[in-house]
Design an enzyme around this catalytic site. Sequence first.
Site, PDB file in Angstrom:
ATOM      1  N   CYS A   1     -10.511  -6.324  -0.650  1.00 41.88           N
ATOM      2  CA  CYS A   1     -10.724  -7.744  -0.908  1.00 41.88           C
ATOM      3  C   CYS A   1      -9.702  -8.186  -1.952  1.00 41.88           C
ATOM      4  O   CYS A   1      -9.364  -7.447  -2.868  1.00 41.88           O
ATOM      5  CB  CYS A   1     -12.108  -8.085  -1.436  1.00 41.88           C
ATOM      6  SG  CYS A   1     -13.444  -7.668  -0.324  1.00 41.88           S
TER       7      CYS A   1
ATOM      8  N   ARG B   1      -5.001  -6.652   1.235  1.00 44.88           N
ATOM      9  CA  ARG B   1      -6.195  -5.996   0.682  1.00 44.88           C
ATOM     10  C   ARG B   1      -7.412  -6.148   1.591  1.00 44.88           C
ATOM     11  O   ARG B   1      -8.466  -5.566   1.332  1.00 44.88           O
ATOM     12  CB  ARG B   1      -6.520  -6.582  -0.687  1.00 44.88           C
ATOM     13  CG  ARG B   1      -5.388  -6.455  -1.686  1.00 44.88           C
ATOM     14  CD  ARG B   1      -5.737  -7.120  -2.981  1.00 44.88           C
ATOM     15  NE  ARG B   1      -6.836  -6.472  -3.640  1.00 44.88           N
ATOM     16  CZ  ARG B   1      -6.744  -5.414  -4.424  1.00 44.88           C
ATOM     17  NH1 ARG B   1      -5.553  -4.893  -4.667  1.00 44.88           N
ATOM     18  NH2 ARG B   1      -7.793  -4.874  -4.967  1.00 44.88           N
TER      19      ARG B   1
ATOM     20  N   TRP C   1     -12.428  -7.710   2.858  1.00 49.31           N
ATOM     21  CA  TRP C   1     -12.530  -6.489   3.664  1.00 49.31           C
ATOM     22  C   TRP C   1     -14.014  -6.148   3.638  1.00 49.31           C
ATOM     23  O   TRP C   1     -14.554  -5.790   2.596  1.00 49.31           O
ATOM     24  CB  TRP C   1     -11.698  -5.370   3.038  1.00 49.31           C
ATOM     25  CG  TRP C   1     -11.626  -4.143   3.900  1.00 49.31           C
ATOM     26  CD1 TRP C   1     -10.756  -3.904   4.921  1.00 49.31           C
ATOM     27  CD2 TRP C   1     -12.461  -2.978   3.808  1.00 49.31           C
ATOM     28  NE1 TRP C   1     -11.001  -2.672   5.478  1.00 49.31           N
ATOM     29  CE2 TRP C   1     -12.041  -2.084   4.807  1.00 49.31           C
ATOM     30  CE3 TRP C   1     -13.518  -2.614   2.988  1.00 49.31           C
ATOM     31  CZ2 TRP C   1     -12.644  -0.847   5.001  1.00 49.31           C
ATOM     32  CZ3 TRP C   1     -14.128  -1.375   3.187  1.00 49.31           C
ATOM     33  CH2 TRP C   1     -13.677  -0.506   4.184  1.00 49.31           C
TER      34      TRP C   1
ATOM     35  N   ASN D   1     -14.805  -8.700  -5.633  1.00 46.68           N
ATOM     36  CA  ASN D   1     -14.201  -7.522  -5.006  1.00 46.68           C
ATOM     37  C   ASN D   1     -14.916  -6.307  -5.583  1.00 46.68           C
ATOM     38  O   ASN D   1     -14.916  -6.129  -6.795  1.00 46.68           O
ATOM     39  CB  ASN D   1     -12.705  -7.505  -5.354  1.00 46.68           C
ATOM     40  CG  ASN D   1     -12.008  -6.186  -5.037  1.00 46.68           C
ATOM     41  OD1 ASN D   1     -11.029  -5.835  -5.666  1.00 46.68           O
ATOM     42  ND2 ASN D   1     -12.497  -5.456  -4.074  1.00 46.68           N
ATOM     43  N   GLY D   2     -15.552  -5.521  -4.721  1.00 43.22           N
ATOM     44  CA  GLY D   2     -16.280  -4.344  -5.214  1.00 43.22           C
ATOM     45  C   GLY D   2     -17.598  -4.223  -4.467  1.00 43.22           C
ATOM     46  O   GLY D   2     -17.783  -4.832  -3.410  1.00 43.22           O
TER      47      GLY D   2
ATOM     48  N   GLU E   1       1.687  13.205   8.245  1.00 46.93           N
ATOM     49  CA  GLU E   1       2.040  11.833   7.891  1.00 46.93           C
ATOM     50  C   GLU E   1       2.524  11.050   9.127  1.00 46.93           C
ATOM     51  O   GLU E   1       2.177   9.881   9.304  1.00 46.93           O
ATOM     52  CB  GLU E   1       3.115  11.856   6.787  1.00 46.93           C
ATOM     53  CG  GLU E   1       3.636  10.511   6.343  1.00 46.93           C
ATOM     54  CD  GLU E   1       2.587   9.557   5.758  1.00 46.93           C
ATOM     55  OE1 GLU E   1       1.441   9.977   5.537  1.00 46.93           O
ATOM     56  OE2 GLU E   1       2.927   8.382   5.569  1.00 46.93           O
TER      57      GLU E   1
ATOM     58  N   GLU F   1      -2.596   4.661  12.352  1.00 47.63           N
ATOM     59  CA  GLU F   1      -2.882   3.492  11.509  1.00 47.63           C
ATOM     60  C   GLU F   1      -2.433   2.188  12.165  1.00 47.63           C
ATOM     61  O   GLU F   1      -3.165   1.204  12.120  1.00 47.63           O
ATOM     62  CB  GLU F   1      -2.110   3.603  10.179  1.00 47.63           C
ATOM     63  CG  GLU F   1      -2.776   4.428   9.115  1.00 47.63           C
ATOM     64  CD  GLU F   1      -1.934   4.478   7.844  1.00 47.63           C
ATOM     65  OE1 GLU F   1      -2.497   4.284   6.767  1.00 47.63           O
ATOM     66  OE2 GLU F   1      -0.706   4.725   7.918  1.00 47.63           O
TER      67      GLU F   1
ATOM     68  N   HIS G   1      -4.856  27.336  18.505  1.00 48.20           N
ATOM     69  CA  HIS G   1      -6.289  27.534  18.276  1.00 48.20           C
ATOM     70  C   HIS G   1      -7.081  26.277  18.592  1.00 48.20           C
ATOM     71  O   HIS G   1      -8.105  26.017  17.971  1.00 48.20           O
ATOM     72  CB  HIS G   1      -6.529  27.995  16.836  1.00 48.20           C
ATOM     73  CG  HIS G   1      -5.820  29.266  16.533  1.00 48.20           C
ATOM     74  ND1 HIS G   1      -6.289  30.493  16.932  1.00 48.20           N
ATOM     75  CD2 HIS G   1      -4.630  29.496  15.929  1.00 48.20           C
ATOM     76  CE1 HIS G   1      -5.435  31.430  16.568  1.00 48.20           C
ATOM     77  NE2 HIS G   1      -4.407  30.848  15.954  1.00 48.20           N
TER      78      HIS G   1
ATOM     79  N   LYS H   1      -4.825  -2.013   2.208  1.00 48.84           N
ATOM     80  CA  LYS H   1      -3.797  -1.302   1.452  1.00 48.84           C
ATOM     81  C   LYS H   1      -4.402  -0.583   0.255  1.00 48.84           C
ATOM     82  O   LYS H   1      -4.019   0.523  -0.085  1.00 48.84           O
ATOM     83  CB  LYS H   1      -2.770  -2.334   0.978  1.00 48.84           C
ATOM     84  CG  LYS H   1      -1.647  -1.756   0.164  1.00 48.84           C
ATOM     85  CD  LYS H   1      -0.527  -1.380   1.061  1.00 48.84           C
ATOM     86  CE  LYS H   1       0.551  -0.612   0.360  1.00 48.84           C
ATOM     87  NZ  LYS H   1       1.045   0.472   1.213  1.00 48.84           N
TER      88      LYS H   1
END
Length: 609
Positions: free
Chosen positions: A2, A27, A74, A100-101, A482, A489, A505, A604
């Site tokens: 957020c 965000r 978010w 935000n939180g 990566e 993503e 395996h 992000k």
Amino acid sequence: MCGIVGYIGNKNVAEVLINGLRRLEYRGYDSVGIAVLNSKLIVQKQKGKVSELNAVLNYDEFESCNIGIGHTRWATHGEPNDINAHPHTDCNGQIALVHNGIIENYAALKKILLQHNHIIKSETDTEVLVHLIEYYHQTMPLVDAVQKTLTKVEGTYGIVVISKKEPDKLVAARNGSPLIIGVGDNEMIVASDASAIVEHTRNVIYVSDGEIIEITRNNVKTYDLAKHNIEKLTDTIDWDIADIEKQGFAHFMLKEIFEQPETIQNAFRGRILLEEGKTRLDGLRLTEDELNAIRRIIFIACGTSWHAGLIGEYLIEEYARIPVEVEYASEFRYRSPILEKGDLVIVISQSGETADTLAALREAKARGVKVLGITNVVGSTIARESDGGVYIHAGPEIGVASTKAFTSQITVLILLTFYLARRRYMTADAGREFLQELIQAPQLVKKILDKNDEIKEIAKLYHTHRNFLYLGRGIQFPVALEGALKLKEISYIHAEGYPAAEMKHGPIALIDENMPVVFIAVRDEVYQKVISNMQEVKARKGNIVAIATEGDEDIKKYANHVFYVPATRKIVSPLLTVIPLQLLAYHIAVLRGCNVDQPRNLAKSVTVE
Ligand code: G6P
């Protein structure tokens, strides 16, 4: 996650808020909203992106408004819809709040508020805050009402509040979610990060956890949760608006990929003592005794930063001969980690705000060990709470998928490896030779970027596939991880990174003519082994894309497509091999029509655990 923003000053507040939210949209982008004050409190909020709200705003309506708050969400509690969008308001539409939180005890607070006949409109954890403030604000000033409210709250927050009763101020507070105040000339802007501030002013105050701030257009007062005054210093941001523009690139991610020759250089600039074959990292703030006492290093991080930590493990164990462990921050903090004398914890975080990484840092400090931070964002919480550390100096990274921060983190880890190795086993000659290679790396990365079109062609062949496998050995294994992460993503293709031999395996069962397999097969001591693994894939009709060393013609016998990178020593090789993987993910995502800079469900900066 957020993004929150608040403004007081002479500019058209809606414009300032929307521009700020655009900058903070990385965000979270589930919903968006603003609340502004003139003679009444006007709230406009909806599901979707900032551009969608912008399209329906009537800016004239806000001409006379000089104060307001904004939010880009978010979603955690409550689906992304218009009602759950912030700002949230009290029962009478007098107070508005952005958050935000996560408010962990919101259910208990909600129950009490409902008993007191408050009308709770949304499913969010946030809304209880504004109702509690409403309750206290009946009898006390806004700042006191916010302070009282926060003593009842458990969880994390960055909040900004406005009230019709006190239309000349913003009240903000922070616990666990970042908040910065931009101090302008007769105007103030408060935001989750500096990107929303820098076009107005470069003078900032970093808000710390447990602080409440009362902001008028020319004054900032800071209090602790017991309402004692706190003196704060003003800092200056050392980058400007050009750093957060796309500068002609189609996406931030592409711009950031192409910035890497420069950002790698910025990460080692001024830190190499070539004559002595050494590096200097003054910010570590470790004494010679402390350096000699290191018996084990523990890297803690999330996401791409965790992959950088894995590369650090290979480097430091091989060249400095110090045992290294690499931990996911979210796992480290919730078990009972064993930390002993001689342990050094190093947290790695681009944003410096990732909630789990920050909590792990605090956990390690509480257990009495030194904690260093490798971060990008200057003044971020992790940077400020670490005992010492290194900035990677990559500049603002806006694309949600991390690219330039990764190579800058690796560069710093290479410098750290020399820093430690030269105190132990590495000779000055060896140090000099290796460092020469690092100095060449930006040029070599540039050479790879010049072949962007080759990767685009490969992307055209594979962008419709549904699964990918990325394989590498040794130090190239984290690079494979990566590469796979980048692809999933931003293109939503399922991709797995695996150690090439471990493929036998499990993942080998997936291989058929529909499975593209990306091998990192540069000429190093495990090259022949990787070639054997390649043959195993070829025998099962897998489609092979090989990242290989220039001049390796043999590999064409096994791979369907070969992308060459210049020959280097192993120590800098990941800086090169990851570049084609970033580009491959980028082009595939573009060809699939995905939103590269704002992939669905991601953010992000993950400031919730
Ligand atoms: C999120 C981002 C990733 C990043 C990770 C860790 O998942 O989307 O790109 O690698 O967080 O973030 P940090 O800022 O701590 O490096």
